[in-house]
Design an enzyme around this catalytic site. Sequence first.
Site, mmCIF file in Angstrom:
data_model
loop_
_atom_site.group_PDB
_atom_site.id
_atom_site.type_symbol
_atom_site.label_atom_id
_atom_site.label_comp_id
_atom_site.label_asym_id
_atom_site.label_seq_id
_atom_site.Cartn_x
_atom_site.Cartn_y
_atom_site.Cartn_z
ATOM 1 N N CYS A 22 0.867 -1.188 0.000
ATOM 2 C CA CYS A 22 0.000 0.000 0.000
ATOM 3 C C CYS A 22 0.901 1.236 0.000
ATOM 4 C CB CYS A 22 -0.980 -0.022 1.165
ATOM 5 S SG CYS A 22 -0.223 0.029 2.795
ATOM 6 N N ASN A 25 2.247 1.510 4.345
ATOM 7 C CA ASN A 25 2.542 0.244 5.029
ATOM 8 C C ASN A 25 2.240 0.319 6.529
ATOM 9 O OD1 ASN A 25 5.460 -1.946 5.500
ATOM 10 N ND2 ASN A 25 3.346 -2.496 5.195
ATOM 11 N N CYS A 27 -1.478 0.805 7.338
ATOM 12 C CA CYS A 27 -2.920 0.530 7.461
ATOM 13 C C CYS A 27 -3.338 -0.700 6.660
ATOM 14 C CB CYS A 27 -3.743 1.747 7.007
ATOM 15 S SG CYS A 27 -3.436 3.255 7.965
HETATM 16 P P1 4NP Z 1 -1.841 2.850 4.017
HETATM 17 O O1 4NP Z 1 -2.483 4.222 4.560
HETATM 18 O O2 4NP Z 1 -1.289 3.163 2.645
HETATM 19 O O3 4NP Z 1 -3.002 1.916 3.958
HETATM 20 O O4 4NP Z 1 -0.779 2.464 5.021
HETATM 21 C C1 4NP Z 1 -1.788 5.425 4.603
HETATM 22 C C2 4NP Z 1 -0.904 5.666 5.629
HETATM 23 C C3 4NP Z 1 -0.255 6.889 5.697
HETATM 24 C C4 4NP Z 1 -0.491 7.849 4.736
HETATM 25 C C5 4NP Z 1 -1.378 7.605 3.702
HETATM 26 C C6 4NP Z 1 -2.028 6.384 3.646
HETATM 27 N N1 4NP Z 1 0.152 9.110 4.816
HETATM 28 O O5 4NP Z 1 -0.139 9.981 3.982
HETATM 29 O O6 4NP Z 1 0.999 9.301 5.699
#
Ligand code: 4NP
Length: 176
Positions: A22, A25, A27
């Site tokens: 993702c 990394n 969520c």
């Molecule tokens: P993930 O979610 O891609 O599912 O881990 C996110 C976690 C952090 C961020 C964006 C999405 N961020 O912008 O920091």
Amino acid sequence: MTQQMNRQMPQQVTAISVLFVCLGNICRSPTAHGVFARLVENSGYSKSILVDSAGTGDWHLDHAPDQRTAQVAASKGYDLSDLRARLVTSADFAQFDYILAMDNANLKDLRAMQPADYQGHLGLFLDFSSQSEYLEVPDPYYGGDEGFELVFGLVEDASAGLLQHIELHRPEVLRF
Ligand code: 4NP
């Protein structure tokens, strides 16, 4: 990648490797990592299937999963506290048979890194889902709690589909 058994190799050979990717990394891909790893373990395939996760962005390197992700997972009986965020790298293409993106932006970034000779499966995780409403796992980071519940449900469903796919298409590697 599939490895040949020989006398020098330990008995615990990993035959198939799966990397969930993702953005951060913290969520979606750690949820997939924890849920699919549990499914693999419960199905008796721990010695045949390696599971990992990584992100395309570097904001959260070495961080444990987001607290909201960890809470939803804990409410379903999953402990994600040992996981730490890392970046996906081009070296991952040499190791992983399946590289599964949570959304199309992740997939685009991965395609830009993909070596021309990559023989594995690079695609969307929800291609293995039984539902058709969602084609991507929506990014829950800037939303409310319901987004994290949605992620968990989509991940559970697609994990079952992915394992069925591997059982169907790669039965030989599960017979360790
Ligand atoms: P993930 O979610 O891609 O599912 O881990 C996110 C976690 C952090 C961020 C964006 C999405 N961020 O912008 O920091």
